[in-house]
Design a protein around this motif. Sequence first.
Motif, short mmCIF file in Angstrom:
data_model
loop_
_atom_site.label_atom_id
_atom_site.label_comp_id
_atom_site.label_asym_id
_atom_site.label_seq_id
_atom_site.Cartn_x
_atom_site.Cartn_y
_atom_site.Cartn_z
N HIS A 122 11.74 52.37 38.02
CA HIS A 122 10.47 51.91 38.55
C HIS A 122 10.39 50.39 38.47
CE1 HIS A 122 8.91 56.03 38.47
NE2 HIS A 122 9.38 56.14 37.25
N SER A 123 9.48 49.84 39.24
CA SER A 123 9.12 48.43 39.13
C SER A 123 7.67 48.30 39.53
CB SER A 123 10.01 47.56 40.02
OG SER A 123 9.83 47.90 41.39
N LEU A 124 7.08 47.16 39.24
CA LEU A 124 5.70 46.88 39.62
C LEU A 124 5.68 45.82 40.70
CD1 LEU A 124 3.96 46.69 36.10
CD2 LEU A 124 4.14 48.67 37.62
N ASP A 125 4.82 46.01 41.69
CA ASP A 125 4.66 45.01 42.74
C ASP A 125 4.24 43.68 42.10
OD1 ASP A 125 4.40 44.85 45.89
OD2 ASP A 125 2.74 43.69 45.04
N THR A 126 4.67 42.60 42.72
CA THR A 126 4.37 41.29 42.13
C THR A 126 2.87 40.99 42.08
OG1 THR A 126 4.71 40.27 44.30
CG2 THR A 126 6.59 40.28 42.77
N GLU A 127 2.12 41.56 43.04
CA GLU A 127 0.67 41.32 43.07
C GLU A 127 -0.03 42.17 42.01
OE1 GLU A 127 -0.94 39.06 44.86
OE2 GLU A 127 0.99 38.40 45.68
N CYS A 128 -1.05 41.60 41.40
CA CYS A 128 -1.89 42.31 40.43
C CYS A 128 -3.34 42.11 40.83
CB CYS A 128 -1.64 41.79 39.02
SG CYS A 128 -2.85 42.36 37.80
N SER A 129 -4.08 43.19 40.97
CA SER A 129 -5.50 43.11 41.33
C SER A 129 -6.35 43.09 40.08
CB SER A 129 -5.90 44.31 42.19
OG SER A 129 -5.16 44.35 43.38
N VAL A 130 -7.28 42.15 40.02
CA VAL A 130 -8.26 42.12 38.93
C VAL A 130 -9.49 42.88 39.43
CG1 VAL A 130 -9.67 40.70 37.41
CG2 VAL A 130 -7.39 39.91 38.13
N VAL A 131 -9.64 44.09 38.97
CA VAL A 131 -10.73 44.95 39.44
C VAL A 131 -12.04 44.59 38.74
CG1 VAL A 131 -11.51 47.34 39.71
CG2 VAL A 131 -9.09 46.78 39.93
N ILE A 132 -11.98 44.34 37.44
CA ILE A 132 -13.14 43.87 36.67
C ILE A 132 -12.64 42.73 35.80
CG2 ILE A 132 -14.81 44.47 34.88
CD1 ILE A 132 -14.73 47.36 35.84
N SER A 133 -13.33 41.62 35.82
CA SER A 133 -12.87 40.45 35.07
C SER A 133 -13.49 40.32 33.69
CB SER A 133 -13.13 39.17 35.88
OG SER A 133 -14.51 39.02 36.14
N GLN A 134 -14.40 41.22 33.36
CA GLN A 134 -15.00 41.22 32.03
C GLN A 134 -14.16 42.08 31.08
OE1 GLN A 134 -17.71 39.27 31.39
NE2 GLN A 134 -17.36 38.59 33.48
N PRO A 135 -14.31 41.88 29.76
CA PRO A 135 -13.49 42.63 28.79
C PRO A 135 -13.58 44.15 28.98
CG PRO A 135 -14.68 40.87 27.68
CD PRO A 135 -15.19 40.90 29.09
N CYS A 136 -12.43 44.80 28.92
CA CYS A 136 -12.35 46.26 29.02
C CYS A 136 -11.46 46.78 27.90
CB CYS A 136 -11.78 46.69 30.38
SG CYS A 136 -12.81 46.24 31.78
N TYR A 137 -11.72 48.00 27.45
CA TYR A 137 -11.00 48.55 26.30
C TYR A 137 -10.17 49.78 26.63
CZ TYR A 137 -14.32 45.49 23.92
OH TYR A 137 -15.06 44.39 23.53
N ASP A 138 -10.60 50.55 27.61
CA ASP A 138 -9.87 51.78 27.93
C ASP A 138 -10.17 52.17 29.37
OD1 ASP A 138 -8.13 53.88 27.47
OD2 ASP A 138 -9.57 55.13 26.41
N VAL A 139 -9.23 52.95 29.96
CA VAL A 139 -9.41 53.41 31.33
C VAL A 139 -8.74 54.77 31.48
CG1 VAL A 139 -7.33 52.13 32.06
CG2 VAL A 139 -9.02 52.86 33.77
N THR A 140 -9.42 55.68 32.20
CA THR A 140 -8.88 57.00 32.45
C THR A 140 -9.36 57.47 33.82
OG1 THR A 140 -8.57 59.22 31.49
CG2 THR A 140 -10.78 58.30 31.42
N GLU A 141 -8.66 58.46 34.38
CA GLU A 141 -8.98 58.93 35.73
C GLU A 141 -9.81 60.20 35.69
OE1 GLU A 141 -8.31 61.28 39.45
OE2 GLU A 141 -7.54 61.75 37.45
N TRP A 142 -10.72 60.32 36.67
CA TRP A 142 -11.52 61.53 36.81
C TRP A 142 -11.83 61.76 38.29
CZ3 TRP A 142 -17.48 61.39 36.31
CH2 TRP A 142 -18.03 62.63 36.65
N GLU A 143 -11.06 62.65 38.92
CA GLU A 143 -11.31 63.10 40.29
C GLU A 143 -11.55 61.95 41.26
OE1 GLU A 143 -14.50 65.86 40.00
OE2 GLU A 143 -13.31 67.39 38.97
N GLY A 144 -10.61 61.03 41.32
CA GLY A 144 -10.72 59.92 42.25
C GLY A 144 -11.56 58.77 41.76
N LYS A 145 -12.02 58.86 40.53
CA LYS A 145 -12.80 57.79 39.93
C LYS A 145 -12.13 57.35 38.64
CE LYS A 145 -16.40 60.56 39.92
NZ LYS A 145 -16.05 61.63 40.87
#
Length: 335
Positions: A64-87
């Motif tokens: 695997h590799s990661l695309d060179t571009e990185c999107s900043v979806v939220i610029s404020q501090p975040c601690y965890d992320v998980t998926e739920w049915e497209g969200k």
Amino acid sequence: MEQVLENANQQKTECQKVRKRLAEKRMVLSEYSKDIGKVGDKQFIILVSQVCGDSQDGVTSIEHSLDTECSVVISQPCYDVTEWEGKMLVGRNDGFVVVDSRVPADTSERGDQSRSHRVLKSVSTADSGHIISIQYYNNQIYTLCKEKKLGAKRQVIVFDSEYREVKRWSVPDFKFISQLAVCNNKVYVSDPDNKQLCVYSATSGKLLSTLSNPLFVKPDHLNICPPHSVLISDWQTNRVHRLDCRSDTITWTSAVVKDPRGIALDHTGREVWVYSYATKSLFILNSDTGEFKQEIHHEKFTQLPDEDILTGICLVDGKLWGAARSSGLLKFTVK
């Protein structure tokens, strides 16, 4: 007659083994089926090879590799992320937000979120503290909430699918980032000060047991490994563990990753991805054995402030989402 009975018993035993293997394959197929229509060609090849048991023929060794571009979806501090049915459920200061993951991201920002990603819902826990861990399980959202600033009080707060609080209970104090994982109707909460995990009933919140192990020192970061396991990162011992939640025993331990933090399962490839704070890179392990497969570097990781950590990561639909303590919610394309 005795020989006939012995042969019959042997055949019965073999049939039972076959039924067990079929049940396991059905369970794996069920876990993957929701992703089949959404994955790319490479992920589909890996998925089929896993279900068919052909992982030794080199197919799953695709790097695997990661695309060179990185999107900043939220610029404020975040601690965890998980998926739920497209969200995406994102734990952050004073609560959590629900982000639409199905809209392509760009790097243009408006306020504290990318223009292409809509925040569908914002849930406040300002009176209780910050949401440092979050997971969706059986139509409910389980969160780990830590009081603000230097406070150490922690609670599990559970919400229904309409974001209404349904129950909460206290867990052992800890001042820093720690996580929960929900599996087999049990809530596993890291208890680093006591070198253990606390296990609670997912329905009642009752303490069922505490899990200690000679290898545990700071088992801070947790995530699920369906259908019956939890992944554990212990940064102080440089170890990653897989825990079987049916017996609450360690399945494997890996000592490859130095200072492991955020951890997640790639469902399509059945691979464990771990972020190393020491090397600022991602390590990929075999989910069945813990064997090292690959290390991935990305310029964005090296640009993170020294004190910043990917505390939560999630892989879904060929995307890697990362929750960074000060840099916000990041999104990468997996190639």
